[in-house]
Design a protein around this motif. Structure first.
Motif, mmCIF file in Angstrom:
data_model
loop_
_atom_site.group_PDB
_atom_site.id
_atom_site.type_symbol
_atom_site.label_atom_id
_atom_site.label_comp_id
_atom_site.label_asym_id
_atom_site.label_seq_id
_atom_site.Cartn_x
_atom_site.Cartn_y
_atom_site.Cartn_z
ATOM 1 N N SER A 4 -0.424 -9.820 3.218
ATOM 2 C CA SER A 4 -1.609 -9.419 2.315
ATOM 3 C C SER A 4 -1.309 -8.464 1.429
ATOM 4 O O SER A 4 -0.749 -7.498 1.625
ATOM 5 C CB SER A 4 -2.823 -9.203 3.463
ATOM 6 O OG SER A 4 -2.571 -8.037 4.121
ATOM 7 N N ARG A 5 -2.402 -8.418 0.720
ATOM 8 C CA ARG A 5 -2.212 -7.036 -0.402
ATOM 9 C C ARG A 5 -2.401 -5.768 0.213
ATOM 10 O O ARG A 5 -1.586 -4.843 0.048
ATOM 11 C CB ARG A 5 -3.384 -7.316 -1.488
ATOM 12 C CG ARG A 5 -3.340 -6.216 -2.458
ATOM 13 C CD ARG A 5 -4.416 -6.415 -3.503
ATOM 14 N NE ARG A 5 -4.271 -5.290 -4.419
ATOM 15 C CZ ARG A 5 -5.100 -5.344 -5.543
ATOM 16 N NH1 ARG A 5 -6.075 -6.317 -5.858
ATOM 17 N NH2 ARG A 5 -5.088 -4.168 -6.420
ATOM 18 N N GLY A 6 -3.271 -5.646 1.157
ATOM 19 C CA GLY A 6 -3.425 -4.628 2.182
ATOM 20 C C GLY A 6 -2.218 -4.112 2.787
ATOM 21 O O GLY A 6 -1.801 -2.834 2.943
ATOM 22 N N GLU A 7 -1.660 -5.230 3.477
ATOM 23 C CA GLU A 7 -0.481 -4.755 4.123
ATOM 24 C C GLU A 7 0.551 -4.242 3.362
ATOM 25 O O GLU A 7 1.546 -3.503 3.829
ATOM 26 C CB GLU A 7 0.010 -6.142 4.986
ATOM 27 C CG GLU A 7 -1.041 -6.447 6.276
ATOM 28 C CD GLU A 7 -0.490 -7.831 6.681
ATOM 29 O OE1 GLU A 7 -0.945 -7.902 8.005
ATOM 30 O OE2 GLU A 7 -0.091 -8.674 5.987
ATOM 31 N N ARG A 8 0.802 -5.018 2.344
ATOM 32 C CA ARG A 8 1.860 -4.544 1.211
ATOM 33 C C ARG A 8 1.545 -3.207 0.921
ATOM 34 O O ARG A 8 2.713 -2.399 0.772
ATOM 35 C CB ARG A 8 1.641 -5.269 0.099
ATOM 36 C CG ARG A 8 2.829 -5.066 -1.081
ATOM 37 C CD ARG A 8 2.842 -6.055 -2.077
ATOM 38 N NE ARG A 8 4.120 -5.984 -2.795
ATOM 39 C CZ ARG A 8 4.081 -4.932 -3.848
ATOM 40 N NH1 ARG A 8 3.195 -4.232 -4.125
ATOM 41 N NH2 ARG A 8 5.373 -4.949 -4.627
ATOM 42 N N GLU A 9 0.392 -2.794 0.690
ATOM 43 C CA GLU A 9 0.143 -1.516 0.202
ATOM 44 C C GLU A 9 0.556 -0.547 1.349
ATOM 45 O O GLU A 9 1.147 0.815 1.160
ATOM 46 C CB GLU A 9 -1.173 -1.256 -0.147
ATOM 47 C CG GLU A 9 -1.433 -1.910 -1.568
ATOM 48 C CD GLU A 9 -3.085 -2.027 -1.956
ATOM 49 O OE1 GLU A 9 -3.754 -1.409 -1.146
ATOM 50 O OE2 GLU A 9 -3.295 -2.351 -3.239
ATOM 51 N N GLN A 10 0.036 -0.705 2.493
ATOM 52 C CA GLN A 10 0.410 0.221 3.379
ATOM 53 C C GLN A 10 1.946 0.274 3.763
ATOM 54 O O GLN A 10 2.465 1.400 4.336
ATOM 55 C CB GLN A 10 -0.094 -0.526 4.922
ATOM 56 C CG GLN A 10 -1.500 -0.346 5.063
ATOM 57 C CD GLN A 10 -2.451 -1.084 6.136
ATOM 58 O OE1 GLN A 10 -1.542 -1.943 6.794
ATOM 59 N NE2 GLN A 10 -3.637 -1.185 6.477
ATOM 60 N N VAL A 11 2.706 -0.737 3.685
ATOM 61 C CA VAL A 11 4.155 -0.759 3.699
ATOM 62 C C VAL A 11 4.848 0.126 2.961
ATOM 63 O O VAL A 11 5.648 1.014 3.069
ATOM 64 C CB VAL A 11 4.627 -2.020 3.935
ATOM 65 C CG1 VAL A 11 6.169 -1.841 3.836
ATOM 66 C CG2 VAL A 11 4.403 -2.867 5.280
ATOM 67 N N LEU A 12 4.241 0.055 1.464
ATOM 68 C CA LEU A 12 4.758 0.820 0.447
ATOM 69 C C LEU A 12 4.584 2.246 0.822
ATOM 70 O O LEU A 12 5.405 3.149 0.398
ATOM 71 C CB LEU A 12 4.462 0.533 -0.833
ATOM 72 C CG LEU A 12 4.804 -0.974 -1.194
ATOM 73 C CD1 LEU A 12 4.183 -1.596 -2.510
ATOM 74 C CD2 LEU A 12 6.460 -1.227 -1.484
ATOM 75 N N ALA A 13 3.212 2.505 1.256
ATOM 76 C CA ALA A 13 3.052 3.912 1.665
ATOM 77 C C ALA A 13 3.615 4.756 2.502
ATOM 78 O O ALA A 13 4.160 5.714 2.447
ATOM 79 C CB ALA A 13 1.344 3.924 1.808
ATOM 80 N N ALA A 14 3.918 3.647 3.623
ATOM 81 C CA ALA A 14 4.864 4.294 4.545
ATOM 82 C C ALA A 14 6.387 4.397 4.267
ATOM 83 O O ALA A 14 6.767 5.553 4.444
ATOM 84 C CB ALA A 14 4.717 3.128 5.754
ATOM 85 N N VAL A 15 6.872 3.753 3.455
ATOM 86 C CA VAL A 15 8.130 4.060 2.758
ATOM 87 C C VAL A 15 8.016 5.243 1.861
ATOM 88 O O VAL A 15 9.024 6.271 1.872
ATOM 89 C CB VAL A 15 8.674 2.851 1.883
ATOM 90 C CG1 VAL A 15 9.956 3.246 1.056
ATOM 91 C CG2 VAL A 15 9.028 1.373 2.551
ATOM 92 N N ALA A 16 7.034 5.465 1.153
ATOM 93 C CA ALA A 16 6.946 6.806 0.526
ATOM 94 C C ALA A 16 6.863 7.896 1.584
ATOM 95 O O ALA A 16 7.335 9.094 1.054
ATOM 96 C CB ALA A 16 5.689 6.714 -0.349
ATOM 97 N N ASP A 17 6.175 7.937 2.364
ATOM 98 C CA ASP A 17 5.958 9.077 3.268
ATOM 99 C C ASP A 17 7.406 9.347 3.980
ATOM 100 O O ASP A 17 7.613 10.543 3.888
ATOM 101 C CB ASP A 17 5.210 8.569 4.318
ATOM 102 C CG ASP A 17 3.493 8.641 3.829
ATOM 103 O OD1 ASP A 17 3.427 9.363 2.808
ATOM 104 O OD2 ASP A 17 2.804 8.181 4.683
ATOM 105 N N GLU A 18 8.297 8.335 4.325
ATOM 106 C CA GLU A 18 9.463 8.325 4.926
ATOM 107 C C GLU A 18 10.305 9.226 3.743
ATOM 108 O O GLU A 18 11.434 9.938 4.247
ATOM 109 C CB GLU A 18 9.971 7.217 5.423
ATOM 110 C CG GLU A 18 11.220 7.421 6.094
ATOM 111 C CD GLU A 18 11.213 8.313 7.377
ATOM 112 O OE1 GLU A 18 12.651 8.745 7.709
ATOM 113 O OE2 GLU A 18 10.329 8.866 7.754
ATOM 114 N N ARG A 19 10.366 8.737 2.488
ATOM 115 C CA ARG A 19 11.255 9.154 1.487
ATOM 116 C C ARG A 19 10.881 10.636 1.467
ATOM 117 O O ARG A 19 11.802 11.644 1.157
ATOM 118 C CB ARG A 19 10.903 8.699 0.301
ATOM 119 C CG ARG A 19 11.403 7.235 0.160
ATOM 120 C CD ARG A 19 10.923 6.603 -1.229
ATOM 121 N NE ARG A 19 11.667 5.278 -1.496
ATOM 122 C CZ ARG A 19 11.149 4.497 -2.233
ATOM 123 N NH1 ARG A 19 10.073 4.513 -3.043
ATOM 124 N NH2 ARG A 19 11.716 3.081 -2.309
#
Length: 215
Positions: A4-19
């Motif tokens: 979903s759009r919300g799930e996608r945003e959560q995943v991208l935010a998690a990637v950004a945090d790990e970077r």
């Protein structure tokens, strides 16, 4: 796997945090640590970090072009990572910080591939240096969703998991059917991605099968 759009945003935010977390790690490493062998065969710690920059600087199209030039996709990705690793560790860290929010969602694989990539490679860098690698278990489970799913490309041959059931003791999640491989989610994730050090933290009848299938 469709998000979903919300799930996608959560995943991208998690990637950004790990970077950003990996950038912080790089800032604290000396030359010897940067040159230490990672868990990713053939790459030192600095080259793993450089690959994470290549993910969004070169991108899927760049990987394909380099793969054609070098004979296959793996060699193409390797060449790009080594080229990016010529930059200083400070430059690599600053790029990860500056472009942490770059959305990585390659065709077919989607954003979960980027999550799996940063979580696995985060372990590749930290574990050999004796630094704790304990990402959020829910994020690890999402990465395993991708790694065991039909859109997984390039991480490992899909046949590796035939007849094996993965059990994540952190979340209680299970994937697949067959002989069991049990352990903390991060150990399961790293084991199926071929990081042999993770086998010290997994148990079950499927462990020997999984180990025998590593390339």
């Amino acid at each position: 796997m469709r998000l979903s759009r919300g799930e996608r945003e959560q995943v991208l935010a998690a990637v950004a945090d790990e970077r950003r977390s990996i950038a912080g790690l790089l800032h604290g490493l000396d030359a010897e640590q940067l040159a230490a062998p990672s868990l990713c065969a053939g790459w030192d710690v600095k080259t793993v970090a450089a690959h994470l920059v290549s993910d969004f600087k070169d991108g899927f199209r760049g990987f394909l072009i380099s793969g054609v030039r070098h004979g296959n996709l793996d060699r193409g990705i390797d060449a790009l990572a080594r080229r990016r690793a010529r930059a200083s560790a400070v430059d690599i860290a600053q790029t990860l910080e500056r472009e942490a929010d770059h959305p990585l969602s390659p065709p077919i694989a989607g954003p979960l591939s980027g999550l799996a990539d940063v979580l696995v490679h985060g372990g590749d860098m930290r574990i050999p240096l004796g630094i704790e690698h304990q990402p959020d278990p829910l994020l690890v489970a999402r990465a395993i969703d991708f790694l065991t799913g039909p859109t997984q490309i390039g991480f490992f041959p899909r046949r590796r998991l035939r007849g094996i059931a993965l059990h994540d003791e952190d979340t209680g999640r299970t994937w697949g059917d067959g002989a069991a491989v049990r352990g903390p989610g991060v150990a399961v994730m790293l084991a199926i991605c071929g990081r042999t050090v993770a086998f010290d933290n997994v148990t079950g009848a499927g462990v020997s099968d999984l180990r025998s299938r590593l390339d």
